[in-house]
Design a protein around this motif. Structure first.
Motif, short mmCIF file in Angstrom:
data_model
loop_
_atom_site.label_atom_id
_atom_site.label_comp_id
_atom_site.label_asym_id
_atom_site.label_seq_id
_atom_site.Cartn_x
_atom_site.Cartn_y
_atom_site.Cartn_z
N ILE A 404 39.15 32.57 31.47
CA ILE A 404 40.60 32.43 31.67
C ILE A 404 41.04 33.29 32.86
CG2 ILE A 404 42.86 32.72 30.59
CD1 ILE A 404 41.33 32.33 27.86
N LEU A 405 40.44 34.46 32.97
CA LEU A 405 40.74 35.32 34.12
C LEU A 405 40.39 34.62 35.44
CD1 LEU A 405 41.43 38.29 35.16
CD2 LEU A 405 38.97 38.66 35.18
N ASN A 406 39.25 33.95 35.46
CA ASN A 406 38.85 33.24 36.69
C ASN A 406 39.77 32.07 37.01
OD1 ASN A 406 36.71 34.93 37.20
ND2 ASN A 406 35.31 33.77 35.91
N ILE A 407 40.25 31.41 35.96
CA ILE A 407 41.25 30.34 36.18
C ILE A 407 42.49 30.95 36.81
CG2 ILE A 407 42.83 28.77 34.99
CD1 ILE A 407 40.63 28.35 32.87
N HIS A 408 42.95 32.08 36.25
CA HIS A 408 44.16 32.74 36.72
C HIS A 408 44.03 33.22 38.17
CE1 HIS A 408 47.79 35.40 36.13
NE2 HIS A 408 47.22 36.00 37.16
N GLU A 409 42.96 33.96 38.44
CA GLU A 409 42.82 34.56 39.76
C GLU A 409 42.40 33.55 40.83
OE1 GLU A 409 43.71 37.56 40.58
OE2 GLU A 409 43.97 38.41 38.58
N ALA A 410 41.49 32.65 40.42
CA ALA A 410 40.85 31.82 41.45
C ALA A 410 41.25 30.35 41.38
CB ALA A 410 39.34 31.99 41.36
N VAL A 411 40.57 29.58 40.54
CA VAL A 411 40.73 28.12 40.54
C VAL A 411 41.13 27.60 39.17
CG1 VAL A 411 39.53 25.92 40.93
CG2 VAL A 411 38.95 27.92 42.33
#
Ligand code: ZN
Ligand code: ZN
Length: 576
Positions: A404-411
């Protein structure tokens, strides 16, 4: 982000040096450019921070004369902007007008109504004014050195003005300023001195030593002044309903009031609790042999703690993130959620030492004057962390939350939004971009990905999403309750620990943050809820396509959601 905390000022007088805001026959584009140049002259520290270095030699003392000039600047440009407002500008330019107006009205509000320059001693701090020069990417060492010497000369007058401004400060901000002044002294004596000594040019070392000495004395004198004030610092750090509403209006630029957003957050908290409890009932027997406790919040917490045990190992933290970005990109493509420009891949790297403080991950985007630079996803490695701390961090950013963090920060979160914003280049939107829209998009992206089947609708994924999202929701509830309803630390901890399932250390850190800041904690949920509501509204229209909605929404750049909403509704009306 915008930094009004260090009020800037001008050393020249506009109206005698040809910097008049309006000229006959001026195009909007020419006016806009002149506005930005004039704005940097009024705010030279912010200018340095975003990579505009023409005013690096300025360090304005925030005195009466400065405030008068700042107000004259704001009023003059507001008057001229008013004449452009109704002249048939295209939608993107209309948003620029709205952003400039909001910036100028904010300046007026912060100077004459909010007045943190009187009660918040931490608004005065010169460390950043030097660090931003030292860390600048587009200056030679010689240029840096000259600006540093020029600013050093102005440090004593800067703190003299600060002392005159401070009256009836709050205790928390006074303590914060005292703590920070220690860091500033250390910065001047160590990092700044080291940098100056390392430049290869033969400069006057005696002069530099004497200026550094006087600057350090000025900071120490300011600290002694604050220590004397501290026992009498009684002002409440809570700003109260009226000021909160106004600050929310300027900082968030939402179509809703602070109170409306607070009510939406309360509603969302209860929805999330209901969803989490239903997952808990479903998963209980899979994870526990014992009976489920009668206290529903306690049961949810037990399950959250259990599911958090599934996490990557500390030495593969960075590589797992790196591996996930292409997977997210593939998912967005497969589900046709958003076009992603393949020519601009995101680079994952270890957080560089100079910005590595707290563990975490963040996007590092090129500034408005540094367009050629790469965009990085900075990830702190956990190598130096004690084992127990690393374990707790890895449970927090467990198997589910890390995605979820990667969705938020990146893609398709921050990084994707940024690529779109850069396609509609507008210096105004980059410099004065709306934080609630930027954060709101990233928070919206988390939910949108899961709704479209990311994580295969695994209940564990939804559970951890809900816990993560609850943090955003409770940030809004906390901020409003503390500043408007007078909550104390006990009430705050109850909300964060018992109702949002946080660790006590995290909750205490949040209490410190809410007592020295106001409104900022609302920006995430506020932007998210506006985007979500807009989508739900447009979804009812015939021919609605999710991907087209996303692309159109992002195409306006980092504008307030209420402005984007207005433009999207106009576009839809034209088509129908
Ligand atoms: Zn573990
Ligand atoms: Zn974010």
């Amino acid at each position: 982000m915008k930094r009004f905390l260090v009020p800037g000022a001008i050393l020249l007088i506009f109206f005698s040096c040809g910097k008049t805001p309006s000229r006959k026959g001026d195009t909007f584009a020419a006016f806009r450019q002149r506005f930005i140049d004039a704005y940097w002259l009024v705010n030279p520290l912010t200018a340095t921070n975003v990579g505009y270095h023409q005013y690096d030699d300025l360090l304005p003392a925030y005195d009466d004369a400065t405030r008068k000039r700042e107000q004259a600047f704001a009023q003059a440009y507001l008057d001229t902007l008013g004449t452009f407002e109704k002249t048939g500008l295209d939608p993107l330019d209309r948003v620029d007008v709205a952003l400039m107006q909001n910036t100028l009205r904010s300046m007026q509000f912060y100077a004459d109504t909010f007045k943190a320059w009187q009660w918040d001693p931490s608004t005065y701090n010169v460390a950043g004014a030097f660090a931003d020069i030292v860390n600048a990417r587009n200056l030679t060492n010689d240029e840096k050195y000259k600006s540093i010497i020029a600013r050093l000369r102005l440090v004593p007058a800067y703190y003299e003005a600060a002392k005159k401004n401070i009256s009836n400060p709050t205790e928390v901000h006074t303590v914060l300023a005292i703590e920070q002044s220690e860091g500033t002294v250390s910065y001047l004596q160590n990092e700044l001195e080291d940098f100056c000594a390392s430049t290869s040019i033969h400069h006057d070392t005696l002069l530099r030593a004497s200026l550094l000495h006087k600057a350090t004395d000025a900071v120490e004198d300011y600290r002694a002044f604050l220590q004397k004030l501290l026992p009498g610092s009684r002002k409440d750090f809570r700003i109260g309903k009226a000021l909160y509403g106004r600050k929310f209006f300027f900082d968030i630029q939402s179509a809703s009031s602070a109170e409306q957003v607070f009510r939406k957050a309360m509603q969302r908290k209860s929805e999330l609790h209901t969803a989490m409890f239903s997952i808990t009932r479903k998963l209980w027997d899979k994870y526990f042999r014992t009976a489920m406790p009668a206290d529903t919040l306690k049961a949810i917490r037990m399950l959250v703690d259990k599911v958090s045990l599934k996490h990557v190992q500390r030495d593969s933290f960075l590589s797992s993130i790196e591996k996930q970005i292409p997977e997210l990109t593939a998912f967005v493509k497969e589900k046709d959620l958003l076009y992603l420009d393949p020519s601009k891949p995101l680079k994952v790297r270890r957080t560089p030492a100079y910005m590595d403080g707290v563990a975490g991950a963040s996007i590092s985007a090129p500034g408005p004057y540094d367009n050629e630079a790469e965009t990085y996803y900075n990830v702190s490695t956990l190598e130096k962390m004690p084992a127990r701390e690393a374990e707790s961090y890895l449970r927090e950013y467990n198997h589910y939350v890390l995605q979820i963090l990667n969705i938020h920060e990146a893609v398709p979160g921050h990084y994707a939004q940024l690529v779109y914003a850069n396609k509609a280049p507008s210096l105004v939107k980059t410099i004065f971009g709306n934080g609630a829209m930027i954060e709101g998009w990233a928070v919206y992206a988390e939910r949108m990905m899961l709704e479209n089947g990311y994580g295969n609708n695994e209940p564990e994924m939804w559970l951890m999403y809900s816990k993560w999202h609850l943090r955003t929701v409770c940030n809004t509830i906390l901020d409003y309750n503390v500043h408007v309803n007078g909550w104390n630390e006990q009430q705050a901890l109850h909300l964060l620990v018992d109702e949002a399932f946080q660790q006590e250390a995290e909750a205490r850190g949040k209490w410190r943050r809410v007592s020295v800041s106001q409104v900022q904690l609302c920006s995430y949920f506020s932007g998210y809820s506006e985007i979500f509501e807009l989508r739900e509204e447009l979804r009812k229209q015939p021919g609605f396509k999710l991907r087209a909605f996303h692309e159109q929404f992002l195409g306006y750049g980092s504008a307030p959601v209420r402005s984007i909403r207005q433009m999207m509704l106009e576009e839809t009306a034209k088509k129908n």
